[in-house]
Motif scaffolding. Structure first.
Motif, mmCIF file in Angstrom:
data_model
loop_
_atom_site.group_PDB
_atom_site.id
_atom_site.type_symbol
_atom_site.label_atom_id
_atom_site.label_comp_id
_atom_site.label_asym_id
_atom_site.label_seq_id
_atom_site.Cartn_x
_atom_site.Cartn_y
_atom_site.Cartn_z
ATOM 1 N N GLY A 128 33.946 17.577 59.680
ATOM 2 C CA GLY A 128 33.049 18.470 60.402
ATOM 3 C C GLY A 128 33.773 19.337 61.407
ATOM 4 N N SER A 129 34.770 18.759 62.069
ATOM 5 C CA SER A 129 35.535 19.532 63.048
ATOM 6 C C SER A 129 36.878 18.867 63.299
ATOM 7 N N ARG A 130 37.806 19.688 63.723
ATOM 8 C CA ARG A 130 39.121 19.209 64.160
ATOM 9 C C ARG A 130 39.490 20.039 65.367
ATOM 10 N N SER A 131 39.713 19.384 66.484
ATOM 11 C CA SER A 131 39.999 20.151 67.695
ATOM 12 C C SER A 131 41.009 19.425 68.573
ATOM 13 N N PRO A 132 41.887 20.177 69.227
ATOM 14 C CA PRO A 132 42.866 19.571 70.122
ATOM 15 C C PRO A 132 42.195 19.017 71.371
ATOM 16 N N SER A 133 42.809 17.991 71.918
ATOM 17 C CA SER A 133 42.359 17.427 73.199
ATOM 18 C C SER A 133 43.345 17.895 74.259
ATOM 19 N N TYR A 134 42.829 18.557 75.269
ATOM 20 C CA TYR A 134 43.686 19.051 76.339
ATOM 21 C C TYR A 134 43.539 18.169 77.567
ATOM 22 N N SER A 135 44.663 17.919 78.232
ATOM 23 C CA SER A 135 44.647 17.069 79.417
ATOM 24 C C SER A 135 45.839 17.413 80.302
ATOM 25 N N THR A 136 45.638 17.251 81.587
ATOM 26 C CA THR A 136 46.758 17.406 82.513
ATOM 27 C C THR A 136 47.400 16.066 82.816
ATOM 28 N N ALA A 137 46.853 15.014 82.243
ATOM 29 C CA ALA A 137 47.390 13.676 82.474
ATOM 30 C C ALA A 137 48.732 13.516 81.758
ATOM 31 N N SER A 138 49.482 12.557 82.205
ATOM 32 C CA SER A 138 50.762 12.239 81.593
ATOM 33 C C SER A 138 50.506 11.343 80.377
ATOM 34 N N GLU A 139 50.186 11.990 79.240
ATOM 35 C CA GLU A 139 49.894 11.255 78.008
ATOM 36 C C GLU A 139 50.287 12.097 76.812
ATOM 37 N N ALA A 140 50.387 11.449 75.674
ATOM 38 C CA ALA A 140 50.754 12.139 74.442
ATOM 39 C C ALA A 140 49.673 13.144 74.055
ATOM 40 N N ALA A 141 50.093 14.252 73.444
ATOM 41 C CA ALA A 141 49.151 15.259 72.950
ATOM 42 C C ALA A 141 48.369 14.659 71.784
ATOM 43 N N LYS A 142 47.067 14.971 71.730
ATOM 44 C CA LYS A 142 46.193 14.407 70.709
ATOM 45 C C LYS A 142 45.232 15.476 70.185
ATOM 46 N N PHE A 143 44.630 15.180 69.024
ATOM 47 C CA PHE A 143 43.533 15.986 68.513
ATOM 48 C C PHE A 143 42.521 15.052 67.865
ATOM 49 N N LYS A 144 41.273 15.514 67.810
ATOM 50 C CA LYS A 144 40.178 14.694 67.298
ATOM 51 C C LYS A 144 39.622 15.312 66.030
ATOM 52 N N VAL A 145 39.384 14.448 65.027
ATOM 53 C CA VAL A 145 38.759 14.868 63.779
ATOM 54 C C VAL A 145 37.434 14.135 63.656
ATOM 55 N N SER A 146 36.337 14.887 63.559
ATOM 56 C CA SER A 146 35.000 14.304 63.387
ATOM 57 C C SER A 146 34.586 14.454 61.933
ATOM 58 N N PHE A 147 33.930 13.417 61.420
ATOM 59 C CA PHE A 147 33.553 13.369 60.016
ATOM 60 C C PHE A 147 32.047 13.243 59.863
ATOM 61 N N GLY A 148 31.508 13.888 58.839
ATOM 62 C CA GLY A 148 30.146 13.644 58.397
ATOM 63 C C GLY A 148 30.219 12.650 57.250
ATOM 64 N N ILE A 149 29.380 11.616 57.276
ATOM 65 C CA ILE A 149 29.317 10.649 56.182
ATOM 66 C C ILE A 149 28.353 11.245 55.160
ATOM 67 N N THR A 150 28.851 11.593 53.979
ATOM 68 C CA THR A 150 28.092 12.384 53.023
ATOM 69 C C THR A 150 27.301 11.576 52.004
ATOM 70 N N ASP A 151 27.553 10.284 51.922
ATOM 71 C CA ASP A 151 26.843 9.432 50.969
ATOM 72 C C ASP A 151 26.895 8.003 51.506
ATOM 73 N N GLU A 152 26.139 7.124 50.886
ATOM 74 C CA GLU A 152 26.104 5.737 51.344
ATOM 75 C C GLU A 152 27.486 5.111 51.194
ATOM 76 N N PRO A 153 28.007 4.514 52.256
ATOM 77 C CA PRO A 153 29.324 3.882 52.162
ATOM 78 C C PRO A 153 29.262 2.582 51.363
ATOM 79 N N VAL A 154 30.417 2.204 50.844
ATOM 80 C CA VAL A 154 30.584 0.906 50.189
ATOM 81 C C VAL A 154 31.168 -0.025 51.245
ATOM 82 N N LEU A 155 30.477 -1.120 51.518
ATOM 83 C CA LEU A 155 30.936 -2.065 52.528
ATOM 84 C C LEU A 155 31.295 -3.397 51.867
ATOM 85 N N ASP A 156 32.287 -4.064 52.412
ATOM 86 C CA ASP A 156 32.674 -5.413 51.976
ATOM 87 C C ASP A 156 33.148 -5.469 50.531
ATOM 88 N N ALA A 157 33.795 -4.425 50.038
ATOM 89 C CA ALA A 157 34.378 -4.453 48.699
ATOM 90 C C ALA A 157 35.671 -5.252 48.732
#
Length: 168
Positions: A128-157
């Motif tokens: 659904g989206s991919r965007s960088p995370s900006y921060s002034t803190a002393s930490e590693a650069a990161k980005f976030k990827v958000s997903f839409g679940i498009t169908d029923e997941p398979v659980l406990d396979a």
């Protein structure tokens, strides 16, 4: 009667894959598909995990015979799901792989890659989206990827075995 458990920490155990395709109609990958070039192990780049579970919305079923409002199970819905990744200063492989609109499957081996363990979850997804995370803190650069679940997941396979190449 008490049961004995071998408890564990997910970090360092759970494995996360992105697969572009899964051949089986039931969305359970084979061992060959987990090892193929269309499978990417994302585990080493993940900083944070959100979602990747199902919630049920109960339906109230009150009646006039009681002041207690009973419920029955309602519809299932996947939580908002995302990964936060460490950003690579030189390469952009994950950003390219998981660009907006890309479809595929997130495969989670909850207890690690233990053949036969019924601990594999498979989520059909679209980015659904991919965007960088900006921060002034002393930490590693990161980005976030958000997903839409498009169908029923398979659980406990079952995690597929290497010998047969098929899940059980």
């Amino acid at each position: 009667m008490a049961t004995t458990q071998q408890r564990f920490m997910r970090r360092g155990t759970t494995v996360f894959y992105f697969l572009k395709t899964i051949a089986a109609a039931d969305n359970v990958p084979t061992r060959a598909e987990l090892a193929a070039t269309n499978a990417t192990n994302l585990s080493t780049a993940i900083s944070d995990v959100e979602g990747w579970s199902l919630e049920n919305t109960p339906i109230d079923t009150p009646d006039m015979a009681s002041t207690f409002a009973t419920t029955i199970p309602g519809e299932d819905k996947a939580d908002n799901s995302s990964f936060t990744f460490y950003e690579d200063m030189v390469a952009d492989a994950i950003e390219t792989l998981l660009s907006k609109g890309v479809v595929g499957f997130i495969v989670i081996l909850r207890k690690g890659d233990i053949a036969g363990s019924k601990s594999m979850d498979v989520f059909p997804v679209r980015v659904g989206s991919r965007s960088p995370s900006y921060s002034t803190a002393s930490e590693a650069a990161k980005f976030k990827v958000s997903f839409g679940i498009t169908d029923e997941p398979v659980l406990d396979a079952a995690v597929p075995t290497a010998a047969t190449g098929a899940s059980e």
